[in-house]
Design a protein around this motif. Structure first.
Motif, PDB file in Angstrom:
ATOM      1  N   ARG A  17      -0.041   1.546   4.930  1.00 49.00           N
ATOM      2  CA  ARG A  17       1.236   1.973   5.508  1.00 49.00           C
ATOM      3  C   ARG A  17       2.190   0.799   5.702  1.00 49.00           C
ATOM      4  NH1 ARG A  17      -2.251   5.027   8.785  1.00 49.00           N
ATOM      5  NH2 ARG A  17      -1.860   3.690  10.600  1.00 49.00           N
ATOM      6  N   GLU A  18       1.618  -0.388   5.944  1.00 48.00           N
ATOM      7  CA  GLU A  18       2.449  -1.569   6.180  1.00 48.00           C
ATOM      8  C   GLU A  18       2.750  -2.344   4.900  1.00 48.00           C
ATOM      9  OE1 GLU A  18       0.336  -3.829   9.104  1.00 48.00           O
ATOM     10  OE2 GLU A  18       0.921  -2.506  10.767  1.00 48.00           O
ATOM     11  N   GLY A  19       2.298  -1.837   3.745  1.00 48.31           N
ATOM     12  CA  GLY A  19       2.551  -2.517   2.488  1.00 48.31           C
ATOM     13  C   GLY A  19       1.756  -3.787   2.311  1.00 48.31           C
ATOM     14  N   LYS A  20       0.561  -3.866   2.918  1.00 47.07           N
ATOM     15  CA  LYS A  20      -0.235  -5.094   2.890  1.00 47.07           C
ATOM     16  C   LYS A  20      -1.616  -4.891   2.264  1.00 47.07           C
ATOM     17  CE  LYS A  20       1.972  -6.815   7.113  1.00 47.07           C
ATOM     18  NZ  LYS A  20       1.761  -7.216   8.529  1.00 47.07           N
ATOM     19  N   LEU A  21      -1.795  -3.800   1.559  1.00 43.60           N
ATOM     20  CA  LEU A  21      -3.095  -3.509   0.971  1.00 43.60           C
ATOM     21  C   LEU A  21      -3.259  -4.255  -0.353  1.00 43.60           C
ATOM     22  CD1 LEU A  21      -5.615  -1.703   1.442  1.00 43.60           C
ATOM     23  CD2 LEU A  21      -4.521   0.017  -0.005  1.00 43.60           C
ATOM     24  N   HIS A  22      -4.481  -4.646  -0.679  1.00 37.36           N
ATOM     25  CA  HIS A  22      -4.805  -5.380  -1.891  1.00 37.36           C
ATOM     26  C   HIS A  22      -5.985  -4.711  -2.587  1.00 37.36           C
ATOM     27  CE1 HIS A  22      -2.491  -8.982  -0.422  1.00 37.36           C
ATOM     28  NE2 HIS A  22      -2.764  -8.380   0.715  1.00 37.36           N
ATOM     29  N   ARG A  23      -6.252  -5.197  -3.797  1.00 31.67           N
ATOM     30  CA  ARG A  23      -7.385  -4.662  -4.546  1.00 31.67           C
ATOM     31  C   ARG A  23      -7.996  -5.784  -5.372  1.00 31.67           C
ATOM     32  NH1 ARG A  23      -9.793  -0.019  -5.709  1.00 31.67           N
ATOM     33  NH2 ARG A  23     -10.655   0.337  -7.769  1.00 31.67           N
ATOM     34  N   ASN A  24      -9.340  -5.891  -5.337  1.00 32.89           N
ATOM     35  CA  ASN A  24     -10.042  -6.871  -6.159  1.00 32.89           C
ATOM     36  C   ASN A  24     -11.426  -6.318  -6.496  1.00 32.89           C
ATOM     37  OD1 ASN A  24     -11.672  -7.293  -3.870  1.00 32.89           O
ATOM     38  ND2 ASN A  24     -10.645  -9.204  -3.309  1.00 32.89           N
ATOM     39  N   PHE A  25     -12.357  -7.187  -6.891  1.00 28.53           N
ATOM     40  CA  PHE A  25     -13.674  -6.713  -7.311  1.00 28.53           C
ATOM     41  C   PHE A  25     -14.460  -6.080  -6.167  1.00 28.53           C
ATOM     42  CE2 PHE A  25     -12.896  -9.361 -11.038  1.00 28.53           C
ATOM     43  CZ  PHE A  25     -13.380  -8.536 -12.029  1.00 28.53           C
TER      44      PHE A  25
ATOM     45  N   TYR B 165       0.580  -7.763 -10.902  1.00 27.32           N
ATOM     46  CA  TYR B 165       1.399  -7.464  -9.731  1.00 27.32           C
ATOM     47  C   TYR B 165       1.918  -6.028  -9.770  1.00 27.32           C
ATOM     48  CZ  TYR B 165       5.127  -8.009  -6.269  1.00 27.32           C
ATOM     49  OH  TYR B 165       5.940  -7.849  -5.176  1.00 27.32           O
ATOM     50  N   VAL B 166       2.400  -5.621 -10.935  1.00 30.16           N
ATOM     51  CA  VAL B 166       2.919  -4.256 -11.085  1.00 30.16           C
ATOM     52  C   VAL B 166       1.785  -3.244 -10.928  1.00 30.16           C
ATOM     53  CG1 VAL B 166       3.958  -2.633 -12.720  1.00 30.16           C
ATOM     54  CG2 VAL B 166       4.852  -4.968 -12.529  1.00 30.16           C
ATOM     55  N   ILE B 167       0.676  -3.454 -11.623  1.00 26.69           N
ATOM     56  CA  ILE B 167      -0.445  -2.510 -11.588  1.00 26.69           C
ATOM     57  C   ILE B 167      -0.995  -2.371 -10.175  1.00 26.69           C
ATOM     58  CG2 ILE B 167      -2.874  -2.257 -12.299  1.00 26.69           C
ATOM     59  CD1 ILE B 167      -1.979  -3.337 -15.070  1.00 26.69           C
ATOM     60  N   MET B 168      -1.215  -3.489  -9.487  1.00 19.54           N
ATOM     61  CA  MET B 168      -1.808  -3.424  -8.155  1.00 19.54           C
ATOM     62  C   MET B 168      -0.854  -2.822  -7.127  1.00 19.54           C
ATOM     63  SD  MET B 168      -4.819  -4.253  -8.731  1.00 19.54           S
ATOM     64  CE  MET B 168      -5.885  -5.205  -9.805  1.00 19.54           C
ATOM     65  N   ASN B 169       0.442  -3.061  -7.268  1.00 15.42           N
ATOM     66  CA  ASN B 169       1.390  -2.403  -6.366  1.00 15.42           C
ATOM     67  C   ASN B 169       1.367  -0.898  -6.557  1.00 15.42           C
ATOM     68  OD1 ASN B 169       3.383  -3.558  -4.369  1.00 15.42           O
ATOM     69  ND2 ASN B 169       3.377  -5.195  -5.900  1.00 15.42           N
ATOM     70  N   LEU B 170       1.287  -0.455  -7.804  1.00 14.23           N
ATOM     71  CA  LEU B 170       1.229   0.982  -8.066  1.00 14.23           C
ATOM     72  C   LEU B 170      -0.045   1.596  -7.492  1.00 14.23           C
ATOM     73  CD1 LEU B 170       2.549   0.993 -11.738  1.00 14.23           C
ATOM     74  CD2 LEU B 170       3.715   1.984  -9.752  1.00 14.23           C
ATOM     75  N   LEU B 171      -1.169   0.896  -7.607  1.00 12.60           N
ATOM     76  CA  LEU B 171      -2.444   1.444  -7.139  1.00 12.60           C
ATOM     77  C   LEU B 171      -2.619   1.321  -5.629  1.00 12.60           C
ATOM     78  CD1 LEU B 171      -4.840   0.193  -9.955  1.00 12.60           C
ATOM     79  CD2 LEU B 171      -3.910   2.489  -9.623  1.00 12.60           C
ATOM     80  N   CYS B 172      -2.002   0.325  -5.031  1.00  8.49           N
ATOM     81  CA  CYS B 172      -2.146   0.140  -3.581  1.00  8.49           C
ATOM     82  C   CYS B 172      -1.051   0.833  -2.789  1.00  8.49           C
ATOM     83  CB  CYS B 172      -2.148  -1.350  -3.242  1.00  8.49           C
ATOM     84  SG  CYS B 172      -3.606  -2.252  -3.799  1.00  8.49           S
TER      85      CYS B 172
END
Length: 487
Positions: free
Chosen positions: A324-332, A403-410
């Motif tokens: 909700r705060e726009g601070k989510l990330h994604r990795n292995f 950056y684009v892919i992870m923003n779309l997924l997160c």
């Protein structure tokens, strides 16, 4: 040109109104094979590791960047037929003790190469995760040994600030395991459940009672674990929409903080264990879609927030708050709130992600246990020997697309102005072919595009991987048939 907060978006935070919309027609239209994007480029882009490169990567790592540590424990006492993980089936308790000694040697070896921030004598760790296999194959005593050794090598955030998690098999816990884990500082646990229906459990060789799961959750909650996750799988043999719905509703009564609801990908030609599952016992595609739709509706009605790619969380869970705060990330390690960390992996098949200046390296240790152990032994007499055997060196172009892919997924959004500022491009011109490819999805109301950016709409949230795949330069030229279906 590395963004300070690589997946944050000024306009992409999720609100309670953006629930995923289950649209069977759209899922049938777009359902195709694709990556889960725990990295970009994906692990299929690995190439052989040049000699001395891992040493240089660790030595040149930014000392002020905090660490996320991952430990792969490959052992399991029982073979779960659906499993596609790197695992070793054994009932020899001594195997874990032997393996632990190799882990300790690897930790020492890598730790000697790491610079530390000024004024500190140890690198800072904000996150730690034990995965597998079955991490609780380690005895309570061995877990204490590992944890106490790590304290001599690294500086850990206090447990109320850091994220220290472990995957557990509820069948493999001693009467003291959860107490030991909590006393050490673990604050998050993930339980592999998969299904509560006995017929399904027998078919996949993972039998346990609902009472066992509930007892483990109750004890974990009483011990003060911050977050409890449960893994479920849909599409298993003998599952029906009715039986899975019963499982989901029973799990909701147990009130875990997070749920991961995975699609079973039946690939017996690639994963030997899956050959124990008969094709005729599997639900057909229509039944699987019904299971997914019912599960999404039931979980969202119960108040869980859809995070993305099979993950749900209560609104007050850290993942939901970060999204909700726009601070989510994604990795292995999947979705995470610790996106500012370098990921340092230990053990057979473990993966590291380490940034040096404008370049990120993705490294993987050998997936064969004997080869991994041989490399650790060789390093004792020759420090130039390192355990990683594969590497991906990401380019600036890769970082842009990541950056684009992870923003779309997160966050279900990409802000063109944000991309322009961080990467010095005109995003609309740069991605003109991708924007054109998304035209069909816009007509189908999966996404909305305008001069400001691209937003994934409720009907498109379950197909977020399809949106992300449009920006994947590697997918159409290589490996496009190496992934499981999105749904």
């Amino acid at each position: 040109m590395q963004p300070d907060n690589p997946y944050a978006s000024t306009r992409g935070s999720i609100t309670s109104k953006q629930l995923p919309a289950f649209d069977e027609a759209m899922i049938n239209k777009y359902n195709r094979s694709g990556p889960r994007y725990t990295s970009y480029p994906t692990a299929l882009e690995f190439s052989p590791m040049p000699e001395d490169l891992e040493t240089k990567i660790l030595q040149n790592r930014e000392a002020r960047a905090p660490l996320s540590l991952y430990f792969h424990i490959p052992f399991c006492r029982h073979l779960c037929y659906y499993c596609a993980c790197n695992k070793i089936i054994t009932k020899k308790n001594s195997d874990s003790g032997d393996y632990l000694q190799y882990l300790i040697k690897e930790i020492k070896h890598k730790r000697r190469l790491l610079a530390v921030p000024d004024g500190s004598d140890k690198p800072l760790v904000k996150q730690l995760h034990l995965g597998g296999g079955t991490p609780t194959f380690l005895s309570d005593k061995e877990m204490v040994q590992l944890w106490e050794f790590l304290q001599t090598q690294f500086e850990f955030l206090p447990e109320d600030e850091g994220d220290y998690s472990i995957e557990i098999d509820p069948r493999e816990l001693s009467g003291e395991t959860l107490k030991v884990l909590r006393s050490l500082g673990f604050n998050r646990v993930s339980l592999g459940v998969q299904d509560l229906d006995e017929t399904v459990q027998i078919a996949v060789n993972r039998v346990h009672s609902a009472e066992l799961i509930e007892n483990v959750l109750t004890e974990a909650r009483e011990l003060g674990f911050h977050s409890i996750n449960i893994d479920l799988i849909y599409g298993l043999p003998h599952q029906t929409p009715a039986t899975l719905d019963t499982t989901v509703r029973r799990i909701i009564e147990m009130s875990p903080d997070r749920l991961s609801v995975f699609n079973y990908a039946h690939l017996p030609e690639r994963f030997k264990a899956q050959r124990q599952i008969k094709d005729e016992d599997l639900p057909d595609p229509a039944a699987k879609l019904t299971m997914l739709g019912n599960t999404i509706n039931t979980l969202t009605e119960a108040g869980y927030q859809y995070i993305g790619i099979d993950h749900f969380a209560k609104p007050d869970d850290e993942l939901a708050v970060a999204q909700r705060e726009g601070k989510l990330h994604r990795n292995f390690q999947g979705y995470t709130i610790m996106g500012d960390c370098d990921l340092l992996g230990f053990g057979v098949s473990s993966i590291s992600q380490i940034a040096n200046a404008n370049t990120r390296y993705i490294l993987q240790n050998d997936t064969d246990l004997q080869a991994y152990q041989a490399s650790i032994e060789a390093a004792q007499s020759n420090p130039a020997v390192m355990p990683a055997v594969k590497v991906i060196k990401t380019s600036i172009k890769d970082r842009l697309r990541e950056y684009v892919i992870m923003n779309l997924l997160c966050h279900d959004y990409i802000d063109f102005k944000d991309v322009n500022q961080k990467f010095g491009i005109d995003a609309i011109t740069y991605f003109i072919e991708e924007v054109q490819q998304l035209g069909e999805m816009q007509k189908d109301r999966l996404v909305n595009m305008d001069a400001a950016g691209i937003r994934v709409l409720p009907k498109g949230r379950l197909l977020g991987r399809n949106v992300a795949m449009v920006f994947d330069e590697y997918l159409e030229t290589k490996h496009k048939d190496r992934f499981s279906k999105v749904i």
